[in-house]
Design a protein around this motif. Structure first.
Motif, PDB file in Angstrom:
ATOM      1  N   ALA A 173     -30.534 -18.042  32.041  1.00 45.72           N
ATOM      2  CA  ALA A 173     -31.697 -18.088  31.151  1.00 45.72           C
ATOM      3  C   ALA A 173     -31.269 -18.044  29.689  1.00 45.72           C
ATOM      4  CB  ALA A 173     -32.641 -16.937  31.464  1.00 45.72           C
ATOM      5  N   ALA A 174     -30.253 -17.246  29.360  1.00 50.00           N
ATOM      6  CA  ALA A 174     -29.767 -17.169  27.982  1.00 50.00           C
ATOM      7  C   ALA A 174     -29.146 -18.500  27.562  1.00 50.00           C
ATOM      8  CB  ALA A 174     -28.751 -16.036  27.854  1.00 50.00           C
ATOM      9  N   LYS A 175     -28.417 -19.137  28.475  1.00 51.48           N
ATOM     10  CA  LYS A 175     -27.777 -20.412  28.173  1.00 51.48           C
ATOM     11  C   LYS A 175     -28.810 -21.512  27.933  1.00 51.48           C
ATOM     12  CE  LYS A 175     -25.738 -22.527  31.543  1.00 51.48           C
ATOM     13  NZ  LYS A 175     -24.766 -22.853  32.628  1.00 51.48           N
ATOM     14  N   ASN A 176     -29.965 -21.406  28.594  1.00 52.96           N
ATOM     15  CA  ASN A 176     -31.009 -22.435  28.489  1.00 52.96           C
ATOM     16  C   ASN A 176     -32.232 -21.903  27.734  1.00 52.96           C
ATOM     17  OD1 ASN A 176     -29.997 -24.749  30.431  1.00 52.96           O
ATOM     18  ND2 ASN A 176     -29.608 -22.836  31.500  1.00 52.96           N
ATOM     19  N   HIS A 177     -31.992 -20.985  26.813  1.00 52.09           N
ATOM     20  CA  HIS A 177     -33.081 -20.316  26.085  1.00 52.09           C
ATOM     21  C   HIS A 177     -34.016 -21.323  25.412  1.00 52.09           C
ATOM     22  CE1 HIS A 177     -35.061 -17.314  23.504  1.00 52.09           C
ATOM     23  NE2 HIS A 177     -34.869 -18.174  22.506  1.00 52.09           N
ATOM     24  N   GLN A 264     -38.234 -23.789  37.108  1.00 55.10           N
ATOM     25  CA  GLN A 264     -37.655 -24.107  35.809  1.00 55.10           C
ATOM     26  C   GLN A 264     -36.279 -24.747  35.947  1.00 55.10           C
ATOM     27  OE1 GLN A 264     -39.178 -24.064  32.973  1.00 55.10           O
ATOM     28  NE2 GLN A 264     -41.033 -23.173  33.835  1.00 55.10           N
ATOM     29  N   PHE A 265     -35.505 -24.290  36.916  1.00 50.40           N
ATOM     30  CA  PHE A 265     -34.172 -24.852  37.133  1.00 50.40           C
ATOM     31  C   PHE A 265     -34.297 -26.338  37.474  1.00 50.40           C
ATOM     32  CE2 PHE A 265     -30.037 -25.652  38.799  1.00 50.40           C
ATOM     33  CZ  PHE A 265     -29.201 -24.648  38.330  1.00 50.40           C
ATOM     34  N   CYS A 266     -35.196 -26.651  38.399  1.00 45.27           N
ATOM     35  CA  CYS A 266     -35.405 -28.053  38.786  1.00 45.27           C
ATOM     36  C   CYS A 266     -35.965 -28.867  37.628  1.00 45.27           C
ATOM     37  CB  CYS A 266     -36.335 -28.138  39.989  1.00 45.27           C
ATOM     38  SG  CYS A 266     -35.642 -27.460  41.519  1.00 45.27           S
ATOM     39  N   SER A 267     -36.840 -28.248  36.837  1.00 48.34           N
ATOM     40  CA  SER A 267     -37.429 -28.951  35.698  1.00 48.34           C
ATOM     41  C   SER A 267     -36.361 -29.358  34.694  1.00 48.34           C
ATOM     42  CB  SER A 267     -38.472 -28.060  35.019  1.00 48.34           C
ATOM     43  OG  SER A 267     -38.993 -28.679  33.856  1.00 48.34           O
ATOM     44  N   LEU A 268     -35.416 -28.453  34.405  1.00 47.25           N
ATOM     45  CA  LEU A 268     -34.358 -28.764  33.447  1.00 47.25           C
ATOM     46  C   LEU A 268     -33.395 -29.814  33.992  1.00 47.25           C
ATOM     47  CD1 LEU A 268     -33.473 -25.300  31.839  1.00 47.25           C
ATOM     48  CD2 LEU A 268     -35.184 -26.995  31.183  1.00 47.25           C
ATOM     49  N   LEU A 269     -33.346 -29.953  35.317  1.00 52.06           N
ATOM     50  CA  LEU A 269     -32.525 -30.999  35.929  1.00 52.06           C
ATOM     51  C   LEU A 269     -33.265 -32.335  35.990  1.00 52.06           C
ATOM     52  CD1 LEU A 269     -30.838 -29.183  38.975  1.00 52.06           C
ATOM     53  CD2 LEU A 269     -29.784 -29.824  36.805  1.00 52.06           C
ATOM     54  N   GLY A 270     -34.538 -32.309  35.583  1.00 49.49           N
ATOM     55  CA  GLY A 270     -35.341 -33.519  35.696  1.00 49.49           C
ATOM     56  C   GLY A 270     -35.822 -33.765  37.112  1.00 49.49           C
ATOM     57  N   GLN A 271     -35.876 -32.697  37.910  1.00 51.03           N
ATOM     58  CA  GLN A 271     -36.301 -32.799  39.303  1.00 51.03           C
ATOM     59  C   GLN A 271     -37.609 -32.043  39.505  1.00 51.03           C
ATOM     60  OE1 GLN A 271     -34.450 -34.417  41.826  1.00 51.03           O
ATOM     61  NE2 GLN A 271     -33.070 -35.134  40.224  1.00 51.03           N
ATOM     62  N   SER A 272     -38.367 -32.426  40.510  1.00 51.34           N
ATOM     63  CA  SER A 272     -39.575 -31.677  40.864  1.00 51.34           C
ATOM     64  C   SER A 272     -39.173 -30.401  41.591  1.00 51.34           C
ATOM     65  CB  SER A 272     -40.487 -32.525  41.752  1.00 51.34           C
ATOM     66  OG  SER A 272     -39.831 -32.847  42.960  1.00 51.34           O
ATOM     67  N   SER A 273     -40.055 -29.400  41.556  1.00 51.96           N
ATOM     68  CA  SER A 273     -39.736 -28.129  42.203  1.00 51.96           C
ATOM     69  C   SER A 273     -39.766 -28.244  43.722  1.00 51.96           C
ATOM     70  CB  SER A 273     -40.719 -27.046  41.751  1.00 51.96           C
ATOM     71  OG  SER A 273     -42.057 -27.422  42.033  1.00 51.96           O
TER      72      SER A 273
END
Length: 386
Positions: A173-177, A264-273
């Motif tokens: 989370a800190a890395k992708n703040h 959120q992880f999937c969103s930042l990868l450009g993927q759906s949850s």
């Protein structure tokens, strides 16, 4: 929907099975109780010459009680209800599912590499890394493997959260703040809140206060109310479960946070949850019965449904599968398409392009809105894009 009927029939089978099982256990308990009482009586008797006769009378009494219980008659009713429910469920299955579903296929050319990539992606995002590797190796495609490392990182974070270890999640989370803030997510704050409560529940008030000063202060200006509640928890350090803030200790916070992190992880990868393959299969499963009925009706009318650009009947697949807005013209009562898009009139009402052409009679003459007294000309109407 037919799927709902299947679920209801299946639930009835489960209910009748549970009822039959409970009744069988009740009858068995009654028989065991009577037998144990008879054994106890025989053991208490003296082993004299009259013992054999007394044993015979006890056994005769036991036989009479068992005949009175009539265990088979008791079980017959429940078993009959179960058989009826199961028979209806099987008939409904045969009626709802056709063994040949190929007639519902559309003649669409698929690229094998694209399908293989989608399947490999599904395995990796579900955490089935060994299965995904085997599939990629066997199909000879490597394009789907690029997401493996990212999803491995996600699952390592989730596994750590299952044992109440938030450090990997906090580091991510800190890395992708900045990206999380752009998404409007307060995942990082929620993780720090959970870590603060975890430290506090272990009885270390000083460590919790030190952690708050280091990690919660940056969020205080925008989230003052949440921070104040956490600071109030310091007063109940040894008995937080008995405090007005006991809900902070609920395990549901961990579950919800794991879901949000996955999203959120999937969103930042450009993927759906959710897995696109899983969603497509589930939606197809719900829509298949209607498509099969449609093909049967169209075949009887000697019409080819696959040549149609729009299905003549709606496919009800539930709101969870509806991702895009759909416009149905209130005048023609037809769904919009690329050839017949929705058009916005100057008065603010929306109808389809074909409706405007009919109302204006394909000319530049003014026409009246079908829903208000305003007038417009076709050139004033603008196409809407949902």
């Amino acid at each position: 929907m037919e799927l709902d009927s299947l679920r209801e029939a299946f639930d009835r089978v489960i209910e009748k099975r549970a009822s039959s099982s409970a009744k069988a256990q009740e009858v068995i308990d009654q028989i065991v109780s009577e037998v144990e009482q008879a054994i106890t009586k025989m053991q208490m008797m003296n082993t004299d010459s009259m013992g054999s006769a007394d044993h015979s009378s006890i056994l005769a009494e036991l036989k009479a009680k068992l005949n009175e219980l009539a265990p088979l008659n008791q079980l017959e009713g429940c078993q009959k209800e179960l058989n009826v429910a199961l028979s209806k469920y099987l008939k409904l299955l045969e009626k709802s599912f056709s063994p040949d579903i190929s007639k519902a296929y559309r003649n669409v050319d698929f690229e094998a590499s694209t399908i293989n990539s989608i399947i490999a992606n599904h395995f990796y995002r579900q955490g089935l890394f060994d299965l995904g590797d085997s599939f990629v190796h066997e199909c000879g495609e490597s394009d789907g493997a690029h997401l493996k490392l990212q999803f491995q990182e996600m699952y390592s974070i989730l596994e750590a959260m299952q044992v109440r270890n938030l450090q990997p999640a906090l580091s991510w989370a800190a890395k992708n703040h900045d990206q999380l803030l752009q998404n409007g997510s307060m995942l990082e704050l929620k993780l720090h809140q959970l870590q603060f409560v975890e430290i506090l529940t272990k009885g270390s008030r000083d460590e919790a206060l030190k952690y708050a000063r280091t990690h919660l202060v940056p969020f205080a200006s925008l989230h003052k109310a949440e921070i104040q509640k956490l600071m109030a928890c310091l007063l109940w350090a040894d008995r937080l479960d008995q405090s007005p803030y006991a809900e902070f200790m609920s395990s549901t916070h961990w579950e919800k946070l794991a879901e949000e992190l996955t999203h959120q992880f999937c969103s930042l990868l450009g993927q759906s949850s959710e897995s696109p393959l899983g969603v497509a299969v589930s939606a197809g499963f719900q829509g298949l019965p209607t498509l099969l009925k449609l093909t049967t009706v169209m075949a009887a009318k000697k019409q080819e449904w696959q040549a149609m650009k729009q299905l003549p009947v709606p496919i009800d697949i539930g709101p969870e599968f509806q991702y895009h807005s759909v416009f149905v013209c209130p005048v023609l009562r037809e769904q919009s398409s690329d050839e017949n898009p929705p058009m916005l009139m100057p008065c603010g009402h929306v109808v389809s392009k074909q409706s405007i052409m009919k109302l204006s009679k394909s000319s530049s003459r003014p026409f009246k809105c079908p829903y208000c007294p305003s007038e417009a000309v076709a050139s004033q109407c603008k196409q809407l894009h949902f």
